[in-house]
Design an enzyme around this catalytic site. Structure first.
Site, PDB file in Angstrom:
ATOM      1  N   GLY A  28      84.637  35.331 -37.360  1.00  0.00           N
ATOM      2  CA  GLY A  28      83.455  34.381 -36.130  1.00  0.00           C
ATOM      3  C   GLY A  28      82.856  35.720 -35.798  1.00  0.00           C
ATOM      4  CG  ASP A 146      79.915  28.852 -28.402  1.00  0.00           C
ATOM      5  OD1 ASP A 146      78.925  28.663 -27.486  1.00  0.00           O
ATOM      6  OD2 ASP A 146      80.468  28.386 -29.338  1.00  0.00           O
ATOM      7  CG  ASP A 502      60.349  23.259  10.596  1.00  0.00           C
ATOM      8  OD1 ASP A 502      58.982  22.342  10.892  1.00  0.00           O
ATOM      9  OD2 ASP A 502      60.938  23.291   9.560  1.00  0.00           O
ATOM     10  CE1 TYR A 503      62.063  15.579  13.304  1.00  0.00           C
ATOM     11  CE2 TYR A 503      60.491  14.758  11.445  1.00  0.00           C
ATOM     12  CZ  TYR A 503      61.520  14.206  12.582  1.00  0.00           C
ATOM     13  OH  TYR A 503      62.808  13.651  12.673  1.00  0.00           O
ATOM     14  CG  ASP A 504      58.946  16.430   8.125  1.00  0.00           C
ATOM     15  OD1 ASP A 504      60.018  15.558   7.828  1.00  0.00           O
ATOM     16  OD2 ASP A 504      58.448  17.164   8.909  1.00  0.00           O
TER      17      ASP A 504
END
Length: 732
Positions: A28, A146, A502-504
């Protein structure tokens, strides 16, 4: 340093012999290629030791396991994982070959969705993880291979968080429309399993693209130039077309054993070679029909050409493979019976495995090779055939569905589903001039020499080191214990403090619907506690409108900045606008946003006092990516003569007046008189906060939420980490 290769099959096959066991090398492409790489590293006495772990190909009794383990480790440098026959039936024959293989090769009608197969797949991946942990050492690089072991990377990551892990898929990765046929839990776990790796490799750009698209659709994670942030780690997804040991195949064609074997093939006919494993994905039936059509439409070639067909037995226990074998036998018999004569049989059919010598002789003797898989990850047979052509001639007919076609486009490329194309290609190959054959072959051979299996492996291992270096650079910015102590010390000794938050995405996680992200009581209490500290000022700098900020924070002793700083409100004072701006542009652009929102399910438009926001967090990620690009391009054209910015954020597009940003707003408080020494901290999560970070004076602390590159000095993973930091500060 050690490289630990982990694959389902070990490079050693174990077979029961007379009174004991016989060991032989596995065949293989994966086994051959990596075996060659390991041998070369040993010859070079590389500083990197390479060991291999896998299943030796058969079940053994418990009493024999330890003895076999020691023998295989000593003789072959390989560590064995033993699986019972019952386990292999549900794992290998079941989930791997009855679910993943047909689905990933675009045969969804053959896929079986059996929950017991899935459970066994999980169990075997855990078993492999345990086996790896038995041999793991600090500093090891784990290279998992694999579709059999797609859950293993994340299992290893859980055991060794700092491990270096690579994964390579040797079969196609299907488009999202095919991948989504897996039950939702299965597909999510498979993707999460793969993202336990630092580097995920594919043979072609198409497979990489399909994988990233599935990541977006299933996990909701976008990529930036093939890099995906998963569980706060940057994971690289890239393309590495596997090569072969070119010198081995090319030089073997000159050996005496091959020359002697070639003499046995001295047939008075042109030879077309077809060699494949017994597999429905290889298109063997189609090439037989194509050859039959060639004989019927080109009678002048009868008794002048033969199809040398070798079918290698594979997965004999799988029903669909046995059905394919029966159909091949029947069609070969039909063609030979219909077109054969007393002295000429058009198809020479063999159902067996070939030795290396026989294989090279066939490659070297055949005038053309017919390689027509219906879908194939790479197909190394095509490359091996090219390497074995020592006289400068030979024609490769190659399916456009094979991964190798991206490198071997000088071959005759055909659609394997089209019998007429195969027939026409056969005639073209047999009638091609020697000069044209040489020209095509020389280009392909040079390409295979330049990127052989050694270059492939070196390239992959070099890339994994690069992404680990990038992870380390990012982790160096993550706020660690020492940096936290520095912040706490500076905060405690300062005579005044100024916090920009900052918030969000910073104080609260993002919500699908913006109003749902309102502050809960614990957050309000935390902010109030910080703001009431002596000589401490807290500023909430948000993209929210002033009405919302007033509703949420108006009763707290905080400073507020709305719409990214266009409106300011100092505590206990009223709102004021930082500069005069126009807003007549909103009437022109609002209908455009609403039009696109109507064309993108889940999208909505938020109209603020002096800005517009297009939200698409709830939309289908892949569809949204396409629609939003259209929207942004449209808006850029419309705003060319307007004093308006078009800005993309976290699942949103915002339109706002130019010249207004959080940095400008922050300068209002930074420029005020203060008691020295002064402590300054800014925390934010997206592009609007970069303006804030840029205006921070020397000595200030700035923190980016998330692992993206930033002007900030440090990174924190998420909102919970931010709250934890602020809670500790409130107690100092």
């Amino acid at each position: 340093m050690r490289l630990v290769i982990v694959s389902n099959r070990a490079p050693v096959n174990l077979k029961k012999g007379n009174g004991g066991f016989v060991y032989e090398e596995s065949s293989g492409g994966l086994a051959s290629g990596l075996r060659a790489y390991r041998e070369r590293m040993c010859k070079r006495r590389s500083a990197m030791e390479i060991i291999w772990l896998g299943w030796p190909g058969t079940s053994v009794e418990k009493k024999d396991e330890e003895k076999i383990k020691q023998e295989v480790a000593k003789k072959f440098g390989t560590h064995c994982v033993f699986l019972s026959e019952e386990t292999m039936e549900k794992f290998y024959e079941g989930f791997c070959n009855k679910t993943l293989w047909p689905l990933f090769h675009y045969f969804p009608s053959l896929a079986v969705y059996d929950n017991s197969f899935w459970e066994q797949y999980i169990s075997v991946n855990k078993l492999f993880c345990d086996a790896v942990m038995e041999i793991a050492k600090p500093g090891d690089i784990f290279w998992v291979h694999d579709y059999h072991l797609m859950l293993l990377p994340v299992l290893l990551r859980e055991k060794i968080p700092e491990a270096t892990i690579g994964f390579f898929l040797h079969i196609p990765f299907p488009s999202y429309e095919v991948f989504r046929l897996l039950p939702s839990d299965w597909r999510k776990n498979i993707l999460a399993g793969l993202y336990g790796a630092d580097l995920i490799g594919f043979h072609t750009h198409d497979y990489r693209t399909y994988f990233l698209r599935s990541t977006l659709r299933v996990l909701g994670l976008p990529d930036q130039l093939g890099e995906v942030v998963f569980n706060d780690r940057v994971v690289k997804v890239d393309t590495f077309p596997m090569g072969i040991d070119y010198d081995k195949y090319h030089s073997a064609a000159f050996s005496k054993t091959v020359v002697d074997e070639k003499e046995k093939l001295s047939l008075p006919f042109k030879i077309i070679l077809s060699i494949d494993r017994q597999d429905y994905s290889k298109g063997i039936l189609n090439r037989l029909r194509g050859f039959e059509h060639f004989l019927e439409t080109n009678p002048q070639w009868k008794q002048k050409v033969v199809l040398m067909m070798v079918v290698v037995p594979s997965r004999i226990g799988v029903e669909s493979y046995q059905t394919t074998k029966s159909k091949i036998d029947e069609l070969v018999g039909s063609i030979n019976g219909k077109h054969g004569t007393f002295g000429w049989q058009p198809i020479h059919y063999q159902y067996r495995s070939l030795s290396f010598t026989e294989l090279i002789a066939l490659y070297n003797r055949s005038d053309a090779a017919l390689v027509t898989p219906l879908r194939d990850g790479m197909n190394l047979i095509a490359k091996e055939y090219i390497a074995c052509r020592t006289d400068g001639t030979g024609v490769l007919i190659l399916s456009e569905m094979a991964g190798a076609v991206d490198e071997l486009f000088e071959s005759i490329v055909i659609n394997p589903n089209n019998v007429e194309e195969i027939s026409h290609a056969l005639r073209q190959a047999l009638e091609m001039s020697g000069q044209e054959q040489q020209e095509r072959l020389a280009i392909m051979q040079k390409r295979l020499i330049d990127y052989d299996v050694f270059k492939w492996a070196d390239d992959f291992l070099s890339s994994i080191q690069n992404i680990k270096s990038k992870q380390q650079r990012l982790s160096a910015k993550i706020l660690n214990a020492e940096a936290r102590r520095k912040i706490f010390f500076s905060f405690k000794r300062a005579h005044s403090a100024l916090l920009f938050l900052d918030y969000d995405g910073t104080l609260v996680p993002f919500a699908d619907y913006p109003p749902h992200a309102f502050p809960r009581q614990p957050l309000l209490e935390l902010l109030c506690s910080l703001a009431k500290r002596h000589h401490t000022e807290v500023v909430i700098l948000s993209g929210r409108d002033r009405k919302t900020l007033d509703q949420w924070f108006g009763s707290l002793p905080l400073h507020l900045a709305a719409e990214h700083g266009l409106f300011l409100k100092e505590k206990e004072k009223t709102w004021r606008q930082i500069k005069p701006v126009r807003k007549n542009w909103k009437k022109k652009l609002l209908p455009v946003l609403e039009h696109y929102a109507g064309r993108l399910p889940g999208a909505l438009v938020e109209e603020k006092e002096l800005s517009l926001v297009f939200h698409y967090r709830k939309s289908n990620p892949a569809f949204a990516d396409l629609r939003v690009k259209e929207l942004v391009n449209h808006l850029v054209n419309l705003t060319g003569n307007l004093d308006v910015q078009v800005l993309r954020g976290n699942h949103l597009v915002e339109l706002r007046n130019a010249g207004i940003d959080k940095g400008v707003a922050a300068l209002h408080w930074l420029s005020k008189e203060h008691r020295s020494p002064r402590f300054i901290l800014s925390i934010g999560d997206d592009w609007t906060d970069e303006d804030l970070f840029r205006v921070m004076p020397p000595g200030a602390f700035s923190i980016k939420v998330g692992l993206q590159p930033s002007y900030a000095l440090y990174n924190l993973k998420d909102t919970s980490s931010v709250l934890s930091l602020l809670e500790e500060m409130s107690k100092k």
